[in-house]
Motif scaffolding. Sequence first.
Motif, PDB file in Angstrom:
ATOM      1  N   ARG A 186      38.627  49.209  42.887  1.00 26.36           N
ATOM      2  CA  ARG A 186      40.060  49.287  43.141  1.00 26.36           C
ATOM      3  C   ARG A 186      40.627  47.900  43.443  1.00 26.36           C
ATOM      4  O   ARG A 186      39.920  47.012  43.935  1.00 26.36           O
ATOM      5  CB  ARG A 186      40.357  50.200  44.343  1.00 26.36           C
ATOM      6  CG  ARG A 186      39.910  51.629  44.191  1.00 26.36           C
ATOM      7  CD  ARG A 186      40.821  52.424  43.285  1.00 26.36           C
ATOM      8  NE  ARG A 186      42.195  52.479  43.777  1.00 26.36           N
ATOM      9  CZ  ARG A 186      43.204  53.020  43.087  1.00 26.36           C
ATOM     10  NH1 ARG A 186      42.985  53.525  41.875  1.00 26.36           N
ATOM     11  NH2 ARG A 186      44.417  53.052  43.600  1.00 26.36           N
ATOM     12  N   VAL A 198      51.176  46.114  41.075  1.00 23.11           N
ATOM     13  CA  VAL A 198      50.204  47.205  40.897  1.00 23.11           C
ATOM     14  C   VAL A 198      50.592  48.487  41.614  1.00 23.11           C
ATOM     15  O   VAL A 198      49.854  49.473  41.561  1.00 23.11           O
ATOM     16  CB  VAL A 198      48.790  46.759  41.348  1.00 23.11           C
ATOM     17  CG1 VAL A 198      48.320  45.548  40.558  1.00 23.11           C
ATOM     18  CG2 VAL A 198      48.757  46.465  42.853  1.00 23.11           C
ATOM     19  N   THR A 203      45.657  49.944  42.110  1.00 27.82           N
ATOM     20  CA  THR A 203      45.262  50.386  40.778  1.00 27.82           C
ATOM     21  C   THR A 203      43.767  50.233  40.623  1.00 27.82           C
ATOM     22  O   THR A 203      43.090  49.689  41.501  1.00 27.82           O
ATOM     23  CB  THR A 203      46.005  49.553  39.704  1.00 27.82           C
ATOM     24  OG1 THR A 203      45.744  50.098  38.412  1.00 27.82           O
ATOM     25  CG2 THR A 203      45.551  48.098  39.718  1.00 27.82           C
ATOM     26  N   ALA A 207      42.282  48.865  35.089  1.00 29.58           N
ATOM     27  CA  ALA A 207      43.709  48.821  34.765  1.00 29.58           C
ATOM     28  C   ALA A 207      44.304  47.461  35.115  1.00 29.58           C
ATOM     29  O   ALA A 207      45.152  46.934  34.381  1.00 29.58           O
ATOM     30  CB  ALA A 207      44.449  49.929  35.500  1.00 29.58           C
ATOM     31  N   TYR A 208      43.862  46.879  36.220  1.00 36.12           N
ATOM     32  CA  TYR A 208      44.319  45.547  36.584  1.00 36.12           C
ATOM     33  C   TYR A 208      43.889  44.533  35.530  1.00 36.12           C
ATOM     34  O   TYR A 208      44.652  43.638  35.149  1.00 36.12           O
ATOM     35  CB  TYR A 208      43.771  45.154  37.953  1.00 36.12           C
ATOM     36  CG  TYR A 208      44.196  43.776  38.403  1.00 36.12           C
ATOM     37  CD1 TYR A 208      45.498  43.531  38.821  1.00 36.12           C
ATOM     38  CD2 TYR A 208      43.295  42.707  38.404  1.00 36.12           C
ATOM     39  CE1 TYR A 208      45.902  42.262  39.227  1.00 36.12           C
ATOM     40  CE2 TYR A 208      43.679  41.443  38.803  1.00 36.12           C
ATOM     41  CZ  TYR A 208      44.982  41.213  39.216  1.00 36.12           C
ATOM     42  OH  TYR A 208      45.372  39.959  39.601  1.00 36.12           O
TER      43      TYR A 208
END
Length: 281
Positions: A186, A198, A203, A207-208
Motif C-alpha cells: 500500500r 492517491v 492506493t 496502482a501507484y
Amino acid sequence: MTLRASAAAAVLAATALLGLAPQAVAAPVPQPVSPPEPQLVSPPAPQPEAATAEHRAAAGQAATAPETLATLSRFFAREGRVSLAAARPRIEGEAIAVNHLSPDFVAGRPGAAVARLEFLASRAVSSDGQQAALWTARTEQGWQVVNIATGDDEFRYAGLGAAKLPGGTVFREPQIDAWYVAGGGRVLPLDEDGVRAVGAGGTTLSAYGVRIAEAYGDKLPGSLYAERGAAGGFAEGGGAGAGGAEPGPGAGPGGLLAGAGALALGAAVVPLLRRRRVAIA
C-alpha cells in the motif's frame, strides 16, 4: 501546503546572505510565467542504498562543523527575526534518512523499491525557535551539507509515517511535493499533496506505479524530454527532484524544490519552481 514567495525572491535573499557582488544581487532575475515541467537531476556521487550508523555520524559531523553553524547563523538572521550574533544555532538529534521516489520504480524495473535514499537530514534550531533541515549527501569530496531548507518537513513526515504505518518507508514525490508511507503493498498519503494524488485512503503499490509511470515515464534517461534538456529529465545515479541550483563544494543532490526561505552552501544561484527549497545541481 501553502505556496511560498517566488523563487526569484529567494535567489536575491540567498545571494545577499552569501556576500556576492552587489551587481549580482541587483541584476533582474527572470521569473517563469508558469511552473516549469517536473525536473529530476542527480548528484555527482551516487548515494548509498541505506543510511548506516557510519553515514549518520558523518552527516552529524558535517552538520556541526564551524562553517556550517556560521552559515546557519546567517540563514536564521536573514529576515531580521534574530540578530546574527544571537542566532546561536544548534543541531538536535541524529540525522535521519530522507527517501525520494525511485526512477527504477518509475521505469518498472523488476524488484525496484518505490523509493531510494536521497540525503540525510539534520534538524537545526536557532535561539528564537526557528527550525531548518540541513541536507547532507555523499559527494565526490565525502559527506557534506549541500542545502539548508526552512521548516521541519523531513522530521515531521518521518514521525507521521512511523505512526501511520510502523515499519513502512516514508518517501517524497518531489515533482508534486507529496509525502507518503509505503508498506504491505500500500501507499498512504501523509500530506494534502499526497491525498490529492492517491486519495485519503491511499492506493495499492501497483496502482501507484501505474500513476507515476504515466506521469514521469517519458522523462527517464534516453527520452526526448531528457535529451532536449527540458527541466533535466529523470537522471540516473541518484537525486530525483525539481528546482533551482546553488552549487557548493562537491555539489550534492540535485533537483530539490526551490522557494523562498532556503539557502544552500555555495556561490551561484539559479531560480526555479516553488515552495521552500533551493537545491544543489
